[in-house]
Design a protein around this motif. Sequence first.
Motif, PDB file in Angstrom:
ATOM      1  N   GLY A 187       0.775  -1.232   0.000  1.00 58.83           N
ATOM      2  CA  GLY A 187       0.000   0.000   0.000  1.00 58.83           C
ATOM      3  C   GLY A 187       0.803   1.277   0.000  1.00 58.83           C
ATOM      4  N   SER A 188       2.130   1.192  -0.050  1.00 58.05           N
ATOM      5  CA  SER A 188       2.959   2.394  -0.102  1.00 58.05           C
ATOM      6  C   SER A 188       2.864   3.015  -1.494  1.00 58.05           C
ATOM      7  CB  SER A 188       4.416   2.047   0.224  1.00 58.05           C
ATOM      8  OG  SER A 188       5.249   3.182   0.119  1.00 58.05           O
ATOM      9  N   VAL A 189       2.565   4.307  -1.553  1.00 59.92           N
ATOM     10  CA  VAL A 189       2.389   5.010  -2.824  1.00 59.92           C
ATOM     11  C   VAL A 189       3.310   6.226  -2.846  1.00 59.92           C
ATOM     12  CG1 VAL A 189       0.766   6.206  -4.342  1.00 59.92           C
ATOM     13  CG2 VAL A 189      -0.018   4.268  -2.956  1.00 59.92           C
ATOM     14  N   ARG A 190       4.011   6.416  -3.956  1.00 57.24           N
ATOM     15  CA  ARG A 190       4.839   7.608  -4.111  1.00 57.24           C
ATOM     16  C   ARG A 190       4.771   8.094  -5.553  1.00 57.24           C
ATOM     17  NH1 ARG A 190      10.453   6.164  -5.647  1.00 57.24           N
ATOM     18  NH2 ARG A 190      10.721   3.896  -5.651  1.00 57.24           N
ATOM     19  N   GLY A 191       5.015   9.389  -5.730  1.00 57.47           N
ATOM     20  CA  GLY A 191       4.965   9.972  -7.053  1.00 57.47           C
ATOM     21  C   GLY A 191       6.181   9.596  -7.885  1.00 57.47           C
ATOM     22  N   LEU A 192       6.027   9.670  -9.205  1.00 60.04           N
ATOM     23  CA  LEU A 192       7.102   9.365 -10.138  1.00 60.04           C
ATOM     24  C   LEU A 192       7.343  10.561 -11.045  1.00 60.04           C
ATOM     25  CD1 LEU A 192       6.175   5.738 -11.276  1.00 60.04           C
ATOM     26  CD2 LEU A 192       8.207   6.377  -9.980  1.00 60.04           C
ATOM     27  N   ARG A 193       8.594  10.790 -11.384  1.00 60.41           N
ATOM     28  CA  ARG A 193       8.940  11.850 -12.336  1.00 60.41           C
ATOM     29  C   ARG A 193       9.615  11.216 -13.547  1.00 60.41           C
ATOM     30  NH1 ARG A 193      12.926  11.760  -8.505  1.00 60.41           N
ATOM     31  NH2 ARG A 193      15.072  11.663  -9.304  1.00 60.41           N
ATOM     32  N   ASN A 194       9.597  11.901 -14.642  1.00 58.82           N
ATOM     33  CA  ASN A 194      10.223  11.404 -15.860  1.00 58.82           C
ATOM     34  C   ASN A 194      11.712  11.155 -15.631  1.00 58.82           C
ATOM     35  OD1 ASN A 194      10.525  10.783 -18.659  1.00 58.82           O
ATOM     36  ND2 ASN A 194      11.333  12.846 -18.988  1.00 58.82           N
ATOM     37  N   GLY A 195      12.166   9.980 -16.033  1.00 55.48           N
ATOM     38  CA  GLY A 195      13.575   9.627 -15.892  1.00 55.48           C
ATOM     39  C   GLY A 195      13.947   9.020 -14.556  1.00 55.48           C
ATOM     40  N   GLN A 196      12.992   8.861 -13.650  1.00 52.94           N
ATOM     41  CA  GLN A 196      13.299   8.333 -12.317  1.00 52.94           C
ATOM     42  C   GLN A 196      13.684   6.858 -12.382  1.00 52.94           C
ATOM     43  OE1 GLN A 196      10.515   9.469  -9.306  1.00 52.94           O
ATOM     44  NE2 GLN A 196      11.082   7.816  -7.911  1.00 52.94           N
ATOM     45  N   HIS A 197      14.712   6.493 -11.610  1.00 52.87           N
ATOM     46  CA  HIS A 197      15.161   5.111 -11.511  1.00 52.87           C
ATOM     47  C   HIS A 197      14.663   4.506 -10.196  1.00 52.87           C
ATOM     48  CE1 HIS A 197      18.768   5.356 -14.523  1.00 52.87           C
ATOM     49  NE2 HIS A 197      17.707   6.023 -14.959  1.00 52.87           N
ATOM     50  N   PHE A 198      14.383   3.200 -10.221  1.00 54.17           N
ATOM     51  CA  PHE A 198      14.001   2.505  -8.993  1.00 54.17           C
ATOM     52  C   PHE A 198      14.434   1.047  -9.084  1.00 54.17           C
ATOM     53  CE2 PHE A 198      10.357   2.186 -11.842  1.00 54.17           C
ATOM     54  CZ  PHE A 198       9.938   0.865 -11.721  1.00 54.17           C
ATOM     55  N   GLU A 199      14.513   0.405  -7.933  1.00 63.77           N
ATOM     56  CA  GLU A 199      14.948  -0.986  -7.839  1.00 63.77           C
ATOM     57  C   GLU A 199      13.781  -1.869  -7.394  1.00 63.77           C
ATOM     58  OE1 GLU A 199      18.210  -2.119  -8.282  1.00 63.77           O
ATOM     59  OE2 GLU A 199      18.914  -0.107  -8.857  1.00 63.77           O
ATOM     60  N   PHE A 200      13.735  -3.086  -7.938  1.00 70.01           N
ATOM     61  CA  PHE A 200      12.769  -4.073  -7.480  1.00 70.01           C
ATOM     62  C   PHE A 200      13.335  -5.469  -7.689  1.00 70.01           C
ATOM     63  CE2 PHE A 200       9.304  -7.043  -8.513  1.00 70.01           C
ATOM     64  CZ  PHE A 200       8.691  -7.079  -7.273  1.00 70.01           C
ATOM     65  N   SER A 201      13.379  -6.240  -6.611  1.00 70.17           N
ATOM     66  CA  SER A 201      13.873  -7.629  -6.655  1.00 70.17           C
ATOM     67  C   SER A 201      15.243  -7.722  -7.318  1.00 70.17           C
ATOM     68  CB  SER A 201      12.870  -8.531  -7.380  1.00 70.17           C
ATOM     69  OG  SER A 201      11.688  -8.665  -6.632  1.00 70.17           O
ATOM     70  N   GLY A 202      16.121  -6.792  -6.973  1.00 73.32           N
ATOM     71  CA  GLY A 202      17.481  -6.833  -7.480  1.00 73.32           C
ATOM     72  C   GLY A 202      17.646  -6.356  -8.907  1.00 73.32           C
ATOM     73  N   GLU A 203      16.586  -5.833  -9.522  1.00 71.37           N
ATOM     74  CA  GLU A 203      16.658  -5.352 -10.895  1.00 71.37           C
ATOM     75  C   GLU A 203      16.434  -3.839 -10.926  1.00 71.37           C
ATOM     76  OE1 GLU A 203      15.047  -6.728 -15.331  1.00 71.37           O
ATOM     77  OE2 GLU A 203      14.452  -7.802 -13.520  1.00 71.37           O
ATOM     78  N   SER A 204      17.164  -3.165 -11.803  1.00 82.84           N
ATOM     79  CA  SER A 204      17.067  -1.712 -11.924  1.00 82.84           C
ATOM     80  C   SER A 204      16.130  -1.336 -13.065  1.00 82.84           C
ATOM     81  CB  SER A 204      18.448  -1.103 -12.196  1.00 82.84           C
ATOM     82  OG  SER A 204      19.329  -1.363 -11.125  1.00 82.84           O
ATOM     83  N   TYR A 205      15.281  -0.332 -12.811  1.00 84.49           N
ATOM     84  CA  TYR A 205      14.305   0.124 -13.796  1.00 84.49           C
ATOM     85  C   TYR A 205      14.410   1.635 -13.960  1.00 84.49           C
ATOM     86  CZ  TYR A 205      12.002  -4.435 -13.153  1.00 84.49           C
ATOM     87  OH  TYR A 205      11.717  -5.775 -13.084  1.00 84.49           O
ATOM     88  N   ALA A 206      13.987   2.104 -15.136  1.00 88.65           N
ATOM     89  CA  ALA A 206      13.878   3.540 -15.394  1.00 88.65           C
ATOM     90  C   ALA A 206      12.470   3.827 -15.898  1.00 88.65           C
ATOM     91  CB  ALA A 206      14.909   3.985 -16.423  1.00 88.65           C
ATOM     92  N   PHE A 207      11.846   4.855 -15.327  1.00 85.43           N
ATOM     93  CA  PHE A 207      10.503   5.257 -15.735  1.00 85.43           C
ATOM     94  C   PHE A 207      10.600   6.441 -16.686  1.00 85.43           C
ATOM     95  CE2 PHE A 207       6.933   8.232 -14.936  1.00 85.43           C
ATOM     96  CZ  PHE A 207       5.912   7.468 -15.492  1.00 85.43           C
TER      97      PHE A 207
END
Length: 346
Positions: A187-207
């Motif tokens: 249920g944790s929610v946070r905003g995203l901006r163009n170009g933002q990077h994040f990690e999930f299950s050891g994998e890196s993503y770019a939005f």
Amino acid sequence: MLLRQAPVPSALKSYIPAKPAFGRLQWLAVARVLCCNQARFMAELREQSGERSCILMAEHLIGRGPQCALRLTPKYVSTQHAVIRWSGNGWELIDRASRNGTRLNGETVEPGRAYRLVKGSVVSFGHPEQRWSLVDVSEPQAMVLSLDSGVVRVESFGMIGIPSTESPEITLFRDADGIWRMEDSEGSVRGLRNGQHFEFSGESYAFSCPSSNDLTASIGVAVQRKTPTLKFVVSSDEDFVELSMEYENRSVALGSRAHNYLLLTLARQKLADSAEQVPAASCGWMDKDQLAGGLRMTPQQIDGEIFRIRRHFASHGVPESSSVVERRERTRLIRLGLDKVIVERG
């Protein structure tokens, strides 16, 4: 709330397992587009001498560095060599003071200066033989790129599921104000901006999200409507649950879907709490694990159903799609996000 309630069934419906998630690509910088089988045109950069290609993000960094959307391994390529970006009305190339330069159609470009790209433009990064062609110049879409595998996931009706739409553990969605947000299973929610990077299950993503977005504007108009009523029509044996959203001057038919039964369960809980005069802030919450057990599902399958519910509502132009199911942050609690509900026997 309005209520003409059908009885709770004696036997709960079985859940059909979701399809397995897609496998990883075997090499870097190759974009496979996953967008729920929707036909789309997207800007694409393709290597002339090989098999690699990539779907362009709104701002696409090229180089050897781990933060690059297109990673090139040769030593003559700089860590952050160049960027291809959407200017609002077309694509442009900028060399980022690379050591060995960038060429556009064979001519070396000036570092820091923006050069307009057109379909068929050929770009070389650090070496004349490192040639890439711009084969499609369509406007960029909101998407998530895996920086490790190169897999691209494009938004479908304002939603993206990570690691997949079949088994989403993280949901990226555009809310009623047109703001992109990321929600996890707790249920944790946070905003995203163009170009933002994040990690999930050891994998890196770019939005990536283009700044101009017609859908955002249309949603901004739609949210001015009065609060709608979610209407359930339940068959006598409860094998079919028809849904519709009733607005002041129109009705949106949402049909009969397997996930409607999950919504019906949440609606009944909210109606029961309301009848007991439970305060609005506490009304309708259900523990996800207990709910999953009662519906003979797993908590992960519940998450998948919530994703599909929101996407289904969004596909019918329902502005409340992102809030039809709510999560209480840092808990396992979920509830129906709409206050006006009718349950009828069909």
